[in-house]
Design a protein around this motif. Structure first.
Motif, PDB file in Angstrom:
ATOM      1  N   MET A 261       0.830  -1.206   0.000  1.00  0.00           N
ATOM      2  CA  MET A 261       0.000   0.000   0.000  1.00  0.00           C
ATOM      3  C   MET A 261       0.864   1.256   0.000  1.00  0.00           C
ATOM      4  O   MET A 261       0.645   2.187  -0.785  1.00  0.00           O
ATOM      5  CB  MET A 261      -0.932  -0.018   1.206  1.00  0.00           C
ATOM      6  CG  MET A 261      -1.875   1.168   1.290  1.00  0.00           C
ATOM      7  SD  MET A 261      -2.858   1.132   2.810  1.00  0.00           S
ATOM      8  CE  MET A 261      -1.618   1.590   4.046  1.00  0.00           C
ATOM      9  N   TYR A 262       1.879   1.298   0.882  1.00  0.00           N
ATOM     10  CA  TYR A 262       2.751   2.474   0.944  1.00  0.00           C
ATOM     11  C   TYR A 262       3.673   2.557  -0.262  1.00  0.00           C
ATOM     12  O   TYR A 262       3.985   3.652  -0.746  1.00  0.00           O
ATOM     13  CB  TYR A 262       3.558   2.466   2.241  1.00  0.00           C
ATOM     14  CG  TYR A 262       2.769   3.052   3.393  1.00  0.00           C
ATOM     15  CD1 TYR A 262       2.671   4.426   3.578  1.00  0.00           C
ATOM     16  CD2 TYR A 262       2.080   2.218   4.276  1.00  0.00           C
ATOM     17  CE1 TYR A 262       1.929   4.964   4.611  1.00  0.00           C
ATOM     18  CE2 TYR A 262       1.329   2.753   5.314  1.00  0.00           C
ATOM     19  CZ  TYR A 262       1.250   4.118   5.475  1.00  0.00           C
ATOM     20  OH  TYR A 262       0.497   4.648   6.491  1.00  0.00           O
ATOM     21  N   ARG A 263       4.116   1.428  -0.764  1.00  0.00           N
ATOM     22  CA  ARG A 263       4.973   1.398  -1.945  1.00  0.00           C
ATOM     23  C   ARG A 263       4.285   2.057  -3.144  1.00  0.00           C
ATOM     24  O   ARG A 263       4.922   2.701  -3.982  1.00  0.00           O
ATOM     25  CB  ARG A 263       5.322  -0.057  -2.257  1.00  0.00           C
ATOM     26  CG  ARG A 263       6.226  -0.291  -3.450  1.00  0.00           C
ATOM     27  CD  ARG A 263       6.421  -1.794  -3.637  1.00  0.00           C
ATOM     28  NE  ARG A 263       7.176  -2.360  -2.518  1.00  0.00           N
ATOM     29  CZ  ARG A 263       8.487  -2.567  -2.540  1.00  0.00           C
ATOM     30  NH1 ARG A 263       9.185  -2.276  -3.612  1.00  0.00           N
ATOM     31  NH2 ARG A 263       9.095  -3.080  -1.487  1.00  0.00           N
ATOM     32  N   ASN A 264       2.966   1.901  -3.219  1.00  0.00           N
ATOM     33  CA  ASN A 264       2.206   2.406  -4.369  1.00  0.00           C
ATOM     34  C   ASN A 264       1.335   3.615  -4.037  1.00  0.00           C
ATOM     35  O   ASN A 264       0.535   4.042  -4.865  1.00  0.00           O
ATOM     36  CB  ASN A 264       1.328   1.285  -4.923  1.00  0.00           C
ATOM     37  CG  ASN A 264       2.150   0.165  -5.533  1.00  0.00           C
ATOM     38  OD1 ASN A 264       2.734   0.319  -6.595  1.00  0.00           O
ATOM     39  ND2 ASN A 264       2.213  -0.969  -4.838  1.00  0.00           N
ATOM     40  N   MET A 265       1.504   4.165  -2.843  1.00  0.00           N
ATOM     41  CA  MET A 265       0.605   5.209  -2.374  1.00  0.00           C
ATOM     42  C   MET A 265       0.528   6.412  -3.306  1.00  0.00           C
ATOM     43  O   MET A 265      -0.562   6.939  -3.594  1.00  0.00           O
ATOM     44  CB  MET A 265       1.010   5.653  -0.972  1.00  0.00           C
ATOM     45  CG  MET A 265       0.098   6.710  -0.384  1.00  0.00           C
ATOM     46  SD  MET A 265       0.323   6.891   1.390  1.00  0.00           S
ATOM     47  CE  MET A 265      -0.393   5.375   2.001  1.00  0.00           C
TER      48      MET A 265
END
Length: 427
Positions: A261-265
């Motif tokens: 989720m954070y990698r692609n936020m």
């Protein structure tokens, strides 16, 4: 003896010039010698290569740090931490004045699964006027900071999305070798609107590895190595029970989903969280972009949409074909019967979310978010969940015929054929 006045003035100017030069040289030398040792331009940090970087205490495993500009600019370090560890320091390398230490705030993902190792966010406030590119975290103050692994911090531009939909799939494990299902499912994601698929890989078979490398080269797939079983005793069970000899549940699934989720936020408009045997299929519409446009009209304040889990079982006889006998794995086009809706259908949904509105996520729901979460009616879409093993408590006569997946057959089959031909039937 007499000296002319102009000669006296000339000597005086030369002396002043020499003195000035000496002072300049002394100033330069002092500036160099007195500057902080760590602020030299040739600083080379001990860059960590991850994810899952163990700290010296062997109770903390760093996944990755992410710059988080929401509310306040901070660095959010995703980690897997033993529940007994409760003291962390952040270490910033400031270009102007070297290393700066900051106390970290611990923000645990409260999943209530009971395992001793938990997914944790370590929040590091940026030091004022610190121009940093590298930072790290540690549990105890140490004089030898050269041994602390450093991470490079990148700041993704907000709003310049490189993907519309990104699918996050938690870990492949146990030499996963369902080749046909991987090809079919990734091709289905692309048909439905996915620009990117991110898979966390603990262990897979050689044929699946060949498929993953193919899609990586194509540019649609990102494979994140996930060697969690190298460090922790993992469990296939999702919840801890007394006496279980495991340290973390289901190969760190919650940790990998939060990382994805954070990698692609700030790279993807939407993020989907599901497994490789699951596909969110619109029923009224053909693809995800059309589905989401209509859902946002109906639910303008919702950023997390949950889709009801519908288990589909396979029947080769009813589907009428089997095109890929030579390829190992489960054929999703044969899953044309569904189980009746039961309690598990609503307790195990999967999600499409706006990741910029989410702080913590679990597997089936969001734990902490800044917006509403809504169940999507089965009239709009379902979670098409392929199961090879059926629930023996449900009699075959109670299965319901539903060949919704065959709606995509004419589009899917040639795409799968092209990949199979390229990878496994070359002469």
């Amino acid at each position: 003896m007499f000296v002319r006045v102009d000669e006296k003035m000339s000597c005086s100017l030369k002396q002043k010039f020499i003195v000035c030069n000496i002072l300049v040289i002394v100033f330069i030398l002092l500036s160099y010698l007195l500057q902080p040792k760590d602020s030299k331009t040739n600083y080379v940090p001990n860059i960590a290569v991850g994810p899952l970087i163990p700290l010296q205490d062997n109770k903390t495993f760093i996944i990755a740090p992410y710059y988080d500009p929401r509310n306040s600019s901070l660095i959010r370090i995703l980690a897997i931490v033993h529940h007994t560890v409760n003291n962390f320091f952040c270490l910033f390398y400031c270009k102007q004045f070297g290393y700066v230490h900051v106390m970290a705030e611990i923000d645990t993902v409260k999943d209530n699964l009971g395992f001793p190792f938990e997914t944790t966010n370590l929040l590091c406030a940026s030091p004022p006027e610190c121009n940093y590119t590298y930072m790290s975290v540690y549990t105890n103050r140490t004089k030898d900071i050269s041994q602390i692994p450093m991470f490079e911090i990148s700041k993704d531009p907000i709003g310049s999305f490189s993907a519309n939909f990104t699918v996050c799939i938690s870990a492949f494990y146990g030499k996963f070798d369902n080749v046909l299902q991987v090809i079919q499912t990734i091709e289905m994601y692309k048909i439905l609107g996915a620009s990117r698929v991110t898979i966390y890989n603990t262990s897979c078979g050689d044929n699946v590895d060949k498929v993953l490398r193919y899609y990586t080269q194509e540019g649609v797939l990102e494979v994140v190595p996930w060697p969690i079983d190298k460090y922790l005793k993992t469990s296939k069970k999702w919840k801890y029970v007394e006496g279980l000899d495991s340290e973390i549940g289901y190969y760190g699934q919650i940790a990998s989903l939060n990382d994805c989720m954070y990698r692609n936020m700030f790279k993807s408009k939407y993020v989907l969280l599901n497994d490789i045997d699951e596909i969110i299929i619109p029923l009224k519409y053909w693809d995800w972009p059309t589905l989401m446009r209509n859902l946002h009209k109906q639910y303008p304040y919702t950023s997390v949409f949950r889709f009801i889990n519908q288990i589909f079982l396979s029947s080769e006889q009813e589907s009428g074909f089997n095109l890929w006998n030579q390829i190992p794995g489960d054929d999703i086009l044969q899953h044309v019967y569904k189980e009746p809706i039961n309690n598990l259908s609503t307790t195990s949904p999967k999600m499409i979310m706006n990741p910029r509105k989410v702080i913590h996520t679990s597997i089936h729901s969001v734990i902490k978010a800044d917006s509403d979460m809504t169940y999507v009616s089965r009239q709009h879409a379902i979670l098409f969940h392929c199961k090879q093993k059926r629930n023996n408590a449900i009699l075959e006569r109670d299965w319901i015929k539903d060949d919704i997946i065959l709606r995509y057959k004419s589009t899917l089959v040639p795409k799968v054929n092209a990949v199979v031909q390229k990878l496994f039937q070359q002469h």
